[in-house]
Motif scaffolding. Sequence first.
Motif, mmCIF file in Angstrom:
data_model
loop_
_atom_site.group_PDB
_atom_site.id
_atom_site.type_symbol
_atom_site.label_atom_id
_atom_site.label_comp_id
_atom_site.label_asym_id
_atom_site.label_seq_id
_atom_site.Cartn_x
_atom_site.Cartn_y
_atom_site.Cartn_z
ATOM 1 N N THR A 152 56.719 28.194 2.703
ATOM 2 C CA THR A 152 57.596 27.137 2.218
ATOM 3 C C THR A 152 58.386 27.673 1.029
ATOM 4 O OG1 THR A 152 55.993 26.275 0.626
ATOM 5 C CG2 THR A 152 55.895 25.405 2.902
ATOM 6 N N LEU A 153 59.430 26.956 0.648
ATOM 7 C CA LEU A 153 60.216 27.367 -0.512
ATOM 8 C C LEU A 153 59.348 27.376 -1.766
ATOM 9 C CD1 LEU A 153 63.105 28.161 -1.281
ATOM 10 C CD2 LEU A 153 63.546 25.757 -1.804
ATOM 11 N N LEU A 154 58.447 26.402 -1.878
ATOM 12 C CA LEU A 154 57.542 26.352 -3.023
ATOM 13 C C LEU A 154 56.617 27.562 -3.048
ATOM 14 C CD1 LEU A 154 56.486 24.782 -5.477
ATOM 15 C CD2 LEU A 154 54.927 23.568 -3.923
ATOM 16 N N GLU A 155 56.072 27.927 -1.876
ATOM 17 C CA GLU A 155 55.191 29.092 -1.795
ATOM 18 C C GLU A 155 55.944 30.371 -2.119
ATOM 19 O OE1 GLU A 155 52.000 27.577 1.625
ATOM 20 O OE2 GLU A 155 53.897 28.517 2.208
ATOM 21 N N ALA A 156 57.167 30.479 -1.611
ATOM 22 C CA ALA A 156 57.968 31.675 -1.884
ATOM 23 C C ALA A 156 58.294 31.778 -3.370
ATOM 24 C CB ALA A 156 59.260 31.635 -1.062
ATOM 25 N N ARG A 157 58.608 30.657 -3.982
ATOM 26 C CA ARG A 157 58.923 30.638 -5.416
ATOM 27 C C ARG A 157 57.710 31.056 -6.239
ATOM 28 N NH1 ARG A 157 59.551 27.039 -9.925
ATOM 29 N NH2 ARG A 157 61.571 27.392 -10.947
#
Length: 283
Positions: free
Chosen positions: A98-103
Amino acid sequence: MKEEVAANGGERLGESAWKHLIVSRDGPTVEVELHRPSARNALNAAIIKELTEVARLLRRRSDVLAVILAGGETNFSAGADLSAGEADAAVGPSKVPTLLEAREELMTGPDLCRAWEEIEAVTIAAIEGYCLGGGCAIAMACDFRIMAEGAYMRLPEIPLGMNMSWNSVPRITTLVGPSRAKRFVILGEAVDAETCVGWGMADEVTKKGEARAVSRAWAAKVSTLPPIPVRMTKEAINAQATATHLISSFADRDQFLLTSRTEDYKEGIAAFLEKRKPAFRGN
């Protein structure tokens, strides 16, 4: 006489404790050697984790007065590992983060550099051969950089379609000034050892193969000085020099998230892996 380094709580920092590092001690000096020769010391998730852990273990060691960070005999580091296998391993074969995980994952680089910057002992990067991308970022987080003849630094990120992150741009700008920082970061061209010293990005040029020996001489010089004022002075200078660094670089991981989702980024990485010139289109 070199020996393994005992950490607080009985944990050992010796060679046997690490897969991608060789850690040794000679009196009050600890040496940390990147040891991933099959990949030119490229920085994958595993070696980044180990480098961060060893820096945190060394952060407040009162019995350590100097820390030398070195690469191999022919290169310091090829930078972040861009191989397809490493990219797959980071997210798993069937999982898209997810974008959160990637961030969250993108904090590993800034955390690594911060950990090295926060070591209270004097830190010295001994650089032979090429020092690229993330390797430069770690070296810039050290107090001093000793480069051998023929060594060079280069940031390939922008020519590959991404921005330079790891909170390293403010450190570079503080060392060399805004114009040279733009030249170094934007153009992505190699800067040789002599030029690095002239710019203030390195502190001494040695004969080829002698960067580590000269770094040890610097460490020995530091070790003869009273440790309390040395540490207080390092802390004071860093506090002043880095006062605005977080303000100016806190968003660089989000900038990376943006650039890593562009077509130019895909083209840059593909061209790198295919060993051809990229064709960027601004999308």
